[in-house]
Design an enzyme around this catalytic site. Structure first.
Site, PDB file in Angstrom:
ATOM      1  N   ASN A  29     -17.589  48.943  14.466  1.00  0.00           N
ATOM      2  CA  ASN A  29     -17.017  47.683  14.937  1.00  0.00           C
ATOM      3  C   ASN A  29     -16.495  46.919  13.738  1.00  0.00           C
ATOM      4  OD1 ASN A  29     -17.777  47.530  17.953  1.00  0.00           O
ATOM      5  ND2 ASN A  29     -19.640  48.240  16.916  1.00  0.00           N
ATOM      6  N   GLU A  30     -15.211  47.100  13.489  1.00  0.00           N
ATOM      7  CA  GLU A  30     -14.577  46.493  12.324  1.00  0.00           C
ATOM      8  C   GLU A  30     -14.315  45.012  12.594  1.00  0.00           C
ATOM      9  OE1 GLU A  30     -14.632  48.085   9.771  1.00  0.00           O
ATOM     10  OE2 GLU A  30     -13.961  50.153   9.928  1.00  0.00           O
ATOM     11  N   PRO A  31     -13.979  44.243  11.548  1.00  0.00           N
ATOM     12  CA  PRO A  31     -13.642  42.834  11.763  1.00  0.00           C
ATOM     13  C   PRO A  31     -12.637  42.690  12.905  1.00  0.00           C
ATOM     14  CG  PRO A  31     -13.718  43.298   9.433  1.00  0.00           C
ATOM     15  CD  PRO A  31     -13.928  44.605  10.124  1.00  0.00           C
TER      16      PRO A  31
ATOM     17  N   THR B  76     -12.873  50.873   5.102  1.00  0.00           N
ATOM     18  CA  THR B  76     -13.801  51.877   5.628  1.00  0.00           C
ATOM     19  C   THR B  76     -13.261  53.280   5.345  1.00  0.00           C
ATOM     20  OG1 THR B  76     -14.502  50.374   7.352  1.00  0.00           O
ATOM     21  CG2 THR B  76     -14.871  52.718   7.771  1.00  0.00           C
TER      22      THR B  76
END
Ligand code: F6R
Length: 635
Positions: free
Chosen positions: A161-163, A180
């Protein structure tokens, strides 16, 4: 459950436990998991665990395996759900999370195959949505996750769950953040090979777990750990949503805790003992906070920033300012091996003996010049006997295409020389390259070939810094030659090789890196080998006169208050350093577009060395082009 209990932790909205080592923290969590499994087994019930991959949980899994083997811990009643999987990778792929989990845990315990759930990276795009809903349903049907294990990414991601991921996000297909992908580049031998998408459980799916434990090691994660625990929850940092859960614990090592307010700025959260180190840190912080050089700080600046008692103890401001100014000034030296025949009372390194025997340890070829290329050159120029030793061959980091073009070059040479005897070794390498796919494990001959390639690059790089071929040493430590990333295990032979080198050189100075990095990282493993070697040689006479300096690795945050020696570089020296880094051609980005984005090692080194110089300048010290920073290591 989440509220913190001491004054110093008042900024933390999540319970954080700090451990001396990642091992201790991992064992604590392993014990919690084992107790849960046993309690449920006794009651005839199952346990549902949520699991993560990556470097962070490797020690936890090793401890669980140990408990299974030595303490009879059975996983027969355990059901697992993994957080995520790269999209587009089949299970058998060497970098798939399915394979990771089997190699690191499942193959070594008695969990039933049917109880293992890892997102399927090969679900066709059109079916992903339905597949993700079914995964969520399966978790529900299993009774929900009892305990979720998490790592954290440098972007603040949990799972993938990236920004931008919301607190209510569910299992879905996501696009990976560029940071990432850069962090995964090593595993995939180049960023271009890292998948762009992944399937991940959402933040909301994670928050549904009854209990959550997040693990974090190493200085590179320190900032993100502090922000996740102390800043208001926001989509910019998905891990911060963990604050909304009632039962979360962060287990972190000292390096990962180093940016928490209670550790970094303790005077903001309660009374402190003003040790020299804390006083220095406080003054550096204040100067940055009010954007003034240190000699212009006023008493009011101190009192308005919660530092009245520092003033009372060590003030007034102008006295304190001058003292800290001098302390930082004294860290700067153009004589990293000590200045012969000079008063060294306030110099970071002692004058005698001169010349010194200096050993620079590089975990992989290239770490040395990236971290301290300018300083190596200075040491040589100033007459010291400098040996540069690569602890590992670095062969795992060489892309196949790079090896193929060297092999082709050699074959071409041979073919153009009618008298040339056919070099069967190179032809065998070419054949191995043709037969393998990019992610198959390299056969030993190919690893040797790739290692030889990196040796030549390293020799050229250190030669540019003045180090002779004879003084460029390659240890090829067995843990690396026999292992793979995340599977390395140090043995006696590794430590003995470093002991033998130390005893041969009997150095007055050792330069090394990796002291506060993630323990699963190669620099940290190599540092651990050095530490054990130092332990073994503790009684040797030369040890009484040997100092260990740490140079900064590729990650981690070094505040100028923590620097013990700062070696300045002129613009000419900086470009010479960049040129020596560029000798490591196999490590250059494979895609031309990438080099525009400051992703190259030389660009990162340049930026870092210039930013240290800027920090010294802003503090009111000299304005240099670039600075290489060092810390003294105390056993
Ligand atoms: C992996 C995962 C990720 C990692 C994170 C840290 O399943 O969900 O969030 O936990 O990227 O990775 P490492 O541990 O390799 O630093």
């Amino acid at each position: 459950m989440n509220q913190v209990t001491t004054e110093s932790q008042q900024r933390e909205r999540i319970r954080i436990q700090i451990y001396d080592t990642a091992d201790e923290a991992s064992c604590t969590l392993a014990r919690e998991i084992a107790e849960l499994i046993r309690a449920r087994a006794k009651a005839g019930r199952s346990v549902v665990l949520g699991l993560a991959t990556g470097g962070t949980p490797v020690r936890l899994y090793r401890e669980l395996i140990r408990m299974h083997r030595e303490e009879g811990l059975s996983f027969a009643n355990v059901v697992t759900f993994n957080l995520d999987e790269y999209h587009g990778l089949p299970r058998e792929h060497s970098q798939s999370y399915w394979r990771f989990m089997h190699e690191q845990l499942f193959d070594h315990i008695d969990i039933p195959a049917s109880a293992i759930n890892v997102p399927d990276g090969m679900v066709p795009r059109a079916e992903v949505f339905a597949w993700c809903r079914a995964y969520e349903q399966k978790i529900k049907d299993a009774g929900g996750i009892d305990l979720q294990v998490l790592g954290i990414g440098r972007t603040g991601h949990i799972g993938f769950n990236e920004p931008g991921s919301g607190a209510d996000s569910r299992t879905r297909l996501v696009t990976l953040d560029s940071m990432t992908r850069r962090d995964a580049a090593r595993d995939f031998i180049g960023e271009a090979n890292v998948p762009r998408h992944a399937i991940t459980m959402g933040v909301g799916s994670i928050l549904d777990a009854r209990r959550i434990v997040l693990l974090s090691w190493g200085g590179a994660k320190a900032r993100v750990v502090a922000d996740a625990a102390e800043k208001p929850p926001s989509e910019a940092l998905p891990a911060s949503f963990l604050q909304q859960h009632g039962d979360v614990t962060f287990h972190v090592d000292r390096a990962s805790a180093s940016e928490l307010t209670r550790i970094k700025l303790p005077w903001l959260v309660g009374p402190v003992e003003w040790t020299p180190a804390i006083s220095r840190r406080a003054v550096v912080w204040l100067s940055r906070q009010v954007k003034k050089p240190v000699l212009k700080l006023l008493d009011d600046d101190y009192t308005e920033h919660g530092m009245t008692d520092l003033l009372t103890e060590q003030g007034p401001a102008y006295i304190l300012n001058i003292r800290i100014f001098n302390e930082l000034q004294h860290t700067i030296t153009g004589w990293p091996g000590g200045k012969p025949d000079a008063d060294d009372t306030h110099r970071p390194e002692r004058a005698a003996p001169h010349p010194k025997r200096v050993l620079v340890l590089s975990p992989e070829p290239s770490d040395d010049v990236i971290g301290m290329g300018g300083t190596i050159r200075r040491l040589v120029e100033q007459g010291h006997q400098v040996t540069v030793a690569c602890q590992t061959s670095g062969n795992l980091g060489v892309p196949d295409e790079e090896a193929a073009s060297y092999a082709d070059f050699m074959i071409e040479l041979e073919d153009s020389d009618a008298k040339g005897a056919s070099n069967t070794f190179v032809r065998k390498i070419r054949q191995q390259l043709d037969e393998k796919s990019a992610f198959d494990i390299d056969p030993p001959e190919l690893r040797r070939f790739k290692g030889a390639l990196r040796r030549e690059e390293e020799r050229a790089a250190v030669r540019a810094c003045g180090v002779t071929k004879e003084n460029s040493v390659f240890l090829d430590l067995p843990f690396y030659e026999q292992g793979r990333y995340r599977q390395f295990r140090i043995g006696d032979a590794d430590v003995d090789a470093v002991v033998a080198l130390l005893r041969k050189i009997e150095p007055h100075q050792i330069f090394a890196t990796g002291a506060s990095e993630d323990p699963s990282s190669l620099p940290a493993i190599c540092f651990s080998v050095l530490r054990q070697a130092l332990e073994k040689t503790r009684g040797d006479a030369w040890r009484r006169d040997c100092r260990v300096w740490i140079y900064r690795g590729a990650s981690g945050i070094w505040d100028i208050a923590e620097i013990d020696m700062a070696v300045p570089m002129s613009p000419m020296e900086l470009s010479a350093k960049i040129q020596s880094i560029c000798h490591h051609k196999s490590q250059r980005s494979q895609t031309p577009a990438r080099s525009q984005q400051a992703g190259e090692a030389w660009q990162q080194a340049e930026q870092h060395n210039q930013s240290v110089a800027r920090a010294y300048d802003e503090f009111g010290l000299a304005n240099y082009e670039a600075i290489e920073p060092f810390r003294q290591w105390m056993e």
